[in-house]
Design an enzyme around this catalytic site. Sequence first.
Site, PDB file in Angstrom:
ATOM      1  N   LEU A   1      -5.206 -10.323   4.961  1.00  0.00           N
ATOM      2  CA  LEU A   1      -4.745 -11.696   5.194  1.00  0.00           C
ATOM      3  C   LEU A   1      -5.332 -12.693   4.200  1.00  0.00           C
ATOM      4  CD1 LEU A   1      -4.717 -11.946   9.083  1.00  0.00           C
ATOM      5  CD2 LEU A   1      -2.749 -11.927   7.545  1.00  0.00           C
TER       6      LEU A   1
ATOM      7  N   GLU B   1      -4.819  -0.070  18.112  1.00  0.00           N
ATOM      8  CA  GLU B   1      -4.306  -0.065  19.479  1.00  0.00           C
ATOM      9  C   GLU B   1      -3.695  -1.394  19.906  1.00  0.00           C
ATOM     10  OE1 GLU B   1      -7.517   1.209  21.955  1.00  0.00           O
ATOM     11  OE2 GLU B   1      -7.705   3.131  20.932  1.00  0.00           O
ATOM     12  N   THR B   2      -3.788  -2.412  19.059  1.00  0.00           N
ATOM     13  CA  THR B   2      -3.277  -3.729  19.434  1.00  0.00           C
ATOM     14  C   THR B   2      -2.170  -4.167  18.479  1.00  0.00           C
ATOM     15  OG1 THR B   2      -4.797  -5.001  18.030  1.00  0.00           O
ATOM     16  CG2 THR B   2      -5.608  -4.337  20.225  1.00  0.00           C
TER      17      THR B   2
ATOM     18  N   HIS C   1      -2.369  -6.574  16.493  1.00  0.00           N
ATOM     19  CA  HIS C   1      -2.973  -7.202  15.316  1.00  0.00           C
ATOM     20  C   HIS C   1      -2.394  -6.601  14.025  1.00  0.00           C
ATOM     21  CE1 HIS C   1      -5.962  -9.383  13.030  1.00  0.00           C
ATOM     22  NE2 HIS C   1      -6.341  -8.254  12.450  1.00  0.00           N
TER      23      HIS C   1
ATOM     24  N   ASN D   1       2.392  -5.846  -5.193  1.00  0.00           N
ATOM     25  CA  ASN D   1       1.861  -5.728  -3.831  1.00  0.00           C
ATOM     26  C   ASN D   1       1.472  -4.278  -3.557  1.00  0.00           C
ATOM     27  OD1 ASN D   1       1.232  -5.759  -1.134  1.00  0.00           O
ATOM     28  ND2 ASN D   1       3.024  -6.919  -0.513  1.00  0.00           N
TER      29      ASN D   1
ATOM     30  N   ARG E   1      -1.146   7.803   0.106  1.00  0.00           N
ATOM     31  CA  ARG E   1      -0.591   6.699  -0.676  1.00  0.00           C
ATOM     32  C   ARG E   1      -1.584   6.146  -1.690  1.00  0.00           C
ATOM     33  NH1 ARG E   1       1.856   7.674   3.652  1.00  0.00           N
ATOM     34  NH2 ARG E   1       4.004   7.114   4.063  1.00  0.00           N
TER      35      ARG E   1
ATOM     36  N   CYS F   1      -5.482  -2.015   2.552  1.00  0.00           N
ATOM     37  CA  CYS F   1      -4.941  -1.029   3.473  1.00  0.00           C
ATOM     38  C   CYS F   1      -5.015  -1.590   4.888  1.00  0.00           C
ATOM     39  CB  CYS F   1      -5.763   0.254   3.377  1.00  0.00           C
ATOM     40  SG  CYS F   1      -5.264   1.525   4.551  1.00  0.00           S
ATOM     41  N   VAL F   2      -3.917  -1.425   5.612  1.00  0.00           N
ATOM     42  CA  VAL F   2      -3.870  -1.803   7.022  1.00  0.00           C
ATOM     43  C   VAL F   2      -3.425  -0.557   7.788  1.00  0.00           C
ATOM     44  CG1 VAL F   2      -2.951  -3.420   8.732  1.00  0.00           C
ATOM     45  CG2 VAL F   2      -3.176  -4.141   6.329  1.00  0.00           C
ATOM     46  N   ILE F   3      -4.292  -0.115   8.701  1.00  0.00           N
ATOM     47  CA  ILE F   3      -4.000   1.069   9.507  1.00  0.00           C
ATOM     48  C   ILE F   3      -3.743   0.617  10.941  1.00  0.00           C
ATOM     49  CG2 ILE F   3      -4.865   3.275  10.380  1.00  0.00           C
ATOM     50  CD1 ILE F   3      -6.596   3.482   7.845  1.00  0.00           C
TER      51      ILE F   3
END
Length: 147
Positions: free
Chosen positions: A42, A71-72, A74, A99, A113, A66-68
């Site tokens: 962000l 459980e939410t 977010h 990007n 990746r 990296c965004v993994i």
Amino acid sequence: MKILVIEARYYTAISDALLEGALDVLQKAKAEITKVTVPGALEIPHVISMAEEAKSGFDGYIALGCVIRGETTHYDYVCGESARAIMDLAVDQQLAIGNGIITVENEDQAWARAKKDKKDKGGFAANAALKMIKIRSELRSSKLGPK
């Protein structure tokens, strides 16, 4: 050519792999590289915006992170908002941005990746930024257009 690489360090080892691919491409292109690290995805668009506001003179930007999925919800916000903000900057200010923020379900997908010998998304992002810099330059100098 001056490039700012903004690297989200939330997943440090994966970020290192993304950075390795990007730096390989940029060094081969003989780019002048400046690197900034931020806590998460962000914050990346904010740094690009600050660099433009400061008139830092960068020809292009590379966003790495990296965004993994967790459980939410977010995950959904981070993925969507970081991508939207980067696209807004690119379109509204005609910025060349590669990007390389990968968004995945699990760590195995992230490694597939990030690694240079796999999908090399860091290298892909660097190549995309370089290509967009070239296209912008050609459009500005009228090298592209009706013949």
